[in-house]
Design an enzyme around this catalytic site. Structure first.
Site, PDB file in Angstrom:
ATOM      1  CG  ASP A 144     -10.605  -9.980   2.668  1.00 52.39           C
ATOM      2  OD1 ASP A 144     -11.708  -9.421   2.700  1.00 52.39           O
ATOM      3  OD2 ASP A 144      -9.930 -10.183   3.694  1.00 52.39           O
ATOM      4  CB  SER A 145      -7.131  -5.628   0.529  1.00 50.49           C
ATOM      5  OG  SER A 145      -8.346  -4.949   0.280  1.00 50.49           O
ATOM      6  NE  ARG A 159      -7.646  -3.480  -4.182  1.00 51.02           N
ATOM      7  CZ  ARG A 159      -7.442  -2.585  -3.198  1.00 51.02           C
ATOM      8  NH1 ARG A 159      -6.965  -1.393  -3.442  1.00 51.02           N
ATOM      9  NH2 ARG A 159      -7.738  -2.906  -1.957  1.00 51.02           N
ATOM     10  N   GLY A 170      -9.948   4.440   2.454  1.00 51.95           N
ATOM     11  CA  GLY A 170      -9.478   3.630   3.578  1.00 51.95           C
ATOM     12  C   GLY A 170      -8.332   4.288   4.333  1.00 51.95           C
ATOM     13  CE1 TYR A 171      -7.250   1.883   9.224  1.00 51.64           C
ATOM     14  CE2 TYR A 171      -8.071   0.455   7.479  1.00 51.64           C
ATOM     15  CZ  TYR A 171      -8.080   0.867   8.799  1.00 51.64           C
ATOM     16  OH  TYR A 171      -8.927   0.257   9.693  1.00 51.64           O
ATOM     17  CG  ASN A 174     -14.514  -0.134  -1.358  1.00 50.16           C
ATOM     18  OD1 ASN A 174     -14.463   0.903  -2.011  1.00 50.16           O
ATOM     19  ND2 ASN A 174     -13.707  -0.394  -0.339  1.00 50.16           N
ATOM     20  CB  THR A 209     -16.185  -5.191  -3.872  1.00 52.39           C
ATOM     21  OG1 THR A 209     -16.036  -4.272  -2.798  1.00 52.39           O
ATOM     22  CG2 THR A 209     -15.981  -4.445  -5.171  1.00 52.39           C
TER      23      THR A 209
HETATM   24  P1  IMP Z   1     -12.467  -5.655   2.592  1.00 53.32           P
HETATM   25  O1  IMP Z   1     -13.419  -4.938   1.680  1.00 53.32           O
HETATM   26  O2  IMP Z   1     -13.136  -6.545   3.590  1.00 53.32           O
HETATM   27  O3  IMP Z   1     -11.366  -6.325   1.820  1.00 53.32           O
HETATM   28  O4  IMP Z   1     -11.803  -4.505   3.488  1.00 53.32           O
HETATM   29  C1  IMP Z   1     -10.754  -3.784   2.995  1.00 53.32           C
HETATM   30  C2  IMP Z   1     -10.451  -2.646   3.940  1.00 53.32           C
HETATM   31  O5  IMP Z   1      -9.029  -2.540   4.045  1.00 53.32           O
HETATM   32  C3  IMP Z   1     -10.914  -1.319   3.344  1.00 53.32           C
HETATM   33  O6  IMP Z   1     -12.183  -0.942   3.822  1.00 53.32           O
HETATM   34  C4  IMP Z   1      -9.837  -0.362   3.824  1.00 53.32           C
HETATM   35  O7  IMP Z   1     -10.128   0.055   5.118  1.00 53.32           O
HETATM   36  C5  IMP Z   1      -8.592  -1.231   3.840  1.00 53.32           C
HETATM   37  N1  IMP Z   1      -7.899  -1.172   2.542  1.00 53.32           N
HETATM   38  C6  IMP Z   1      -7.782  -2.150   1.609  1.00 53.32           C
HETATM   39  N2  IMP Z   1      -7.105  -1.727   0.538  1.00 53.32           N
HETATM   40  C7  IMP Z   1      -6.808  -0.433   0.783  1.00 53.32           C
HETATM   41  C8  IMP Z   1      -6.126   0.560   0.013  1.00 53.32           C
HETATM   42  O8  IMP Z   1      -5.701   0.363  -1.129  1.00 53.32           O
HETATM   43  N3  IMP Z   1      -6.009   1.753   0.606  1.00 53.32           N
HETATM   44  C9  IMP Z   1      -6.477   2.038   1.850  1.00 53.32           C
HETATM   45  N4  IMP Z   1      -7.145   1.158   2.594  1.00 53.32           N
HETATM   46  C10 IMP Z   1      -7.305  -0.080   2.063  1.00 53.32           C
END
Ligand code: IMP
Length: 194
Positions: free
Chosen positions: A69-70, A181, A153-154, A9, A7
């Site tokens: 992936d989340s 997670r 994120g959210y 992120n 990642t």
């Molecule tokens: P990925 O990096 O493609 O898995 O996208 C994950 C996206 O889901 C993130 O950019 C957030 O918008 C959202 N997300 C995943 N986990 C969390 C969390 O723990 N808190 C808030 N948003 C989350």
């Protein structure tokens, strides 16, 4: 033990480092400029986590690679934003854009159900092969309006079952006990021997 997280992120990396604890040395792709962008072409969290883990493991075969992936699934929106969580408001959307779009979509509905869940799938790979896949979820509700400054994120939009604060109002230690997670990682911990 060294872990390479698939990642860029940094918020996710911070959470993984906190959750795994000091016996794991966690790095991510932030300083890996020679890796190609990975297209998340899967149609499920499971597929996208596997795509990311395998893509990185093939170019870093000696490393233990973890991909997460989340996303957030909102029942009144038919499970959206789901696998599109990161780009719900567009390819270059910020977290704030995505949260605003979420509330706009709910405002279009007449008294929408507010039930939702965060889901997370974690895949661990080595030498171009998947070793294990685990998943976790955290159920709750979408708040009436965004609240809080913590997390990413959210988090300002989501209130976990049994709480009144949003994830973004909780200290990281509390979110990290109940998050999707954390729950997925708990299942992986045994496998990692931690
Ligand atoms: P990925 O990096 O493609 O898995 O996208 C994950 C996206 O889901 C993130 O950019 C957030 O918008 C959202 N997300 C995943 N986990 C969390 C969390 O723990 N808190 C808030 N948003 C989350």
């Amino acid at each position: 033990m060294k872990i390479l997280l698939a990642t860029r992120n940094r918020h996710k990396t911070r959470e993984f480092a906190d959750l795994l604890g000091p016996q794991f040395q966690v790095t991510d792709l932030s300083n890996e400029h020679d890796l190609p962008e990975i297209a998340e072409t899967g149609s499920t969290f499971e597929e996208n986590a596997a795509i990311k883990a395998l893509a990185v493991s093939r170019v870093r075969p000696k490393e233990l690679v973890i991909a997460d992936d989340s996303g957030l699934e909102v029942d009144a929106l038919g499970g959206a934003p789901g696998i599109c969580s990161a780009r719900f408001a567009g390819d270059r959307a910020t977290d704030r854009d995505n949260v605003e779009k979420l509330f706009r979509e709910l405002e279009k509905l007449h008294r929408p159900r507010r039930s939702a869940r965060f889901r997370c799938v974690i895949v661990i790979a080595h030498n171009g092969k998947i070793l294990k896949a685990v998943s976790g979820e955290s159920r709750g509700l979408i708040a009436d309006s965004p609240r809080g400054e913590n997390g990413f994120g959210y988090d300002p939009a989501f209130v976990a079952a049994g709480f009144t604060e949003t994830f973004a109002e909780l200290p990281a230690e509390v979110k990290n006990r109940i998050s999707h997670r954390a729950r997925a990682l708990e299942k992986l911990r045994e496998f990692l021997g931690g």
